[in-house]
Design a protein around this motif. Sequence first.
Motif, short mmCIF file in Angstrom:
data_model
loop_
_atom_site.label_atom_id
_atom_site.label_comp_id
_atom_site.label_asym_id
_atom_site.label_seq_id
_atom_site.Cartn_x
_atom_site.Cartn_y
_atom_site.Cartn_z
N ALA A 18 0.61 -0.91 0.30
CA ALA A 18 -0.35 -0.27 -0.02
C ALA A 18 0.85 0.80 -0.24
O ALA A 18 0.57 2.12 -0.67
CB ALA A 18 -0.54 -0.13 1.28
N ASP A 19 1.88 1.24 0.27
CA ASP A 19 2.87 2.01 0.44
C ASP A 19 4.06 2.36 -0.74
O ASP A 19 5.38 2.77 -0.54
CB ASP A 19 3.50 2.82 1.95
N GLY A 20 3.57 1.50 -1.73
CA GLY A 20 4.29 1.40 -2.88
C GLY A 20 4.49 2.76 -3.22
O GLY A 20 3.72 3.53 -3.36
N ILE A 22 -5.27 -4.69 -5.42
CA ILE A 22 -5.79 -3.81 -4.06
C ILE A 22 -5.13 -2.69 -4.40
O ILE A 22 -4.33 -3.26 -3.55
CB ILE A 22 -6.69 -4.24 -2.92
N VAL A 23 -5.21 -1.59 -4.98
CA VAL A 23 -4.93 -0.82 -4.91
C VAL A 23 -5.66 0.91 -4.21
O VAL A 23 -6.42 0.51 -4.01
CB VAL A 23 -4.19 0.02 -6.19
N THR A 24 -4.70 1.92 -3.93
CA THR A 24 -5.25 2.67 -3.51
C THR A 24 -4.79 3.84 -4.49
O THR A 24 -3.78 4.19 -4.82
CB THR A 24 -4.22 3.25 -1.81
N MET A 57 0.62 -2.03 -7.02
CA MET A 57 1.00 -2.83 -7.91
C MET A 57 2.37 -3.76 -7.84
O MET A 57 2.46 -3.42 -6.90
CB MET A 57 0.51 -1.67 -9.43
N ASP A 58 1.81 -4.68 -8.77
CA ASP A 58 3.55 -5.90 -8.77
C ASP A 58 3.38 -6.27 -9.72
O ASP A 58 4.15 -7.12 -9.84
CB ASP A 58 3.35 -6.77 -7.55
N ASP A 67 10.26 -6.13 -3.72
CA ASP A 67 9.62 -5.57 -2.20
C ASP A 67 9.80 -5.12 -1.73
O ASP A 67 9.21 -4.99 -0.42
CB ASP A 67 9.76 -7.27 -2.02
N PHE A 68 10.47 -4.33 -1.54
CA PHE A 68 11.35 -3.44 -0.67
C PHE A 68 11.12 -1.54 -0.78
O PHE A 68 11.54 -0.78 -0.20
CB PHE A 68 12.51 -3.51 -0.66
N GLU A 69 10.68 -1.72 -2.03
CA GLU A 69 10.33 -0.30 -2.86
C GLU A 69 9.34 0.55 -2.45
O GLU A 69 8.14 -0.26 -1.95
CB GLU A 69 9.81 -0.42 -4.58
#
Lengths: 163, 163
Positions: A46-48, A115-117, A131-132, B159-161
């Motif tokens: 969520a903080d990506g 699920i994105v913000t 996103m991933d 994963d860490f971004e």
Amino acid sequence: MVRENEIRPSEVAVDPPPATDAGLVFIGVIRTPWGSRLLTPRQGRADGPVCRIEIFDPWREALQGVEAFERLEVLYWLHLSRRDLVRQSPASDGTSRGTFALRSPVRPNPIGTAIVTLAGVEGSTLLVRGMDCVDGTPLLDLKPDRALFKPIAPPQPGDFEVG
Amino acid sequence: MVRENEIRPSEVAVDPPPATDAGLVFIGVIRTPWGSRLLTPRQGRADGPVCRIEIFDPWREALQGVEAFERLEVLYWLHLSRRDLVRQSPASDGTSRGTFALRSPVRPNPIGTAIVTLAGVEGSTLLVRGMDCVDGTPLLDLKPDRALFKPIAPPQPGDFEVG
């Protein structure tokens, strides 16, 4: 490390039927910081970083009202994934488990869900976190997060059935 | 009442491009108590009736390990839905909103998603609660609920971004 397209020890591939039962239309494209599958997060956070979801014509009008939802469900096509593995070995350690017990991108129908913000809207582009997927991934659908959406249609008999 | 296939006042249809960007394979079928779209729940409920998800060959082996998850994410093909509406009027009240701001089954790619609770496994059939689709709906995918799944693959840079 994620697979490119190799099969690992203990994995099982099948000879799949042709994927012609239904057809998809790519309705947009997802822009992310990750140019390779070897860099993408295994799951979004969520903080990506902020990613861009660009909607193509003729679907732009379908965005009307989406800004009311803090979180959205995104469906996308994992276009680089093989589709024939029924057992996979994500750890490459000689053990495997069934594809339906994994969230690996390798699946009979390689559809990812996130699920994105919602961080912003610029015309027909959404700015989102969570996103991933690799940069350039085709978009299939956008919906309000199920937890935030209340049906607008009148009630139906099935709404009240418990078992 | 849900639509059969009519267009309501204030709705907007487009002339969509052909849905040939990617192909789907139906990997199973969902058996529910609802024989018509006029009866189905608008959204599934965790205490709803037990429904059956039957997996077809050659995908049955992909179920191995699925019983470890209390909740699963189910993707299915809403085969009765039209695909060309960008604005919809679920309440049939002369107002409409964008398709991406709704969880209506009518979408450019009519893919439904549900979070179900696993009530049992009988061979290659899963017994689940929480479905909301008509009997005979084609199955596209099954995954562990994202909240219950921890990636098995080794960590990746993304994963860490954060951003």
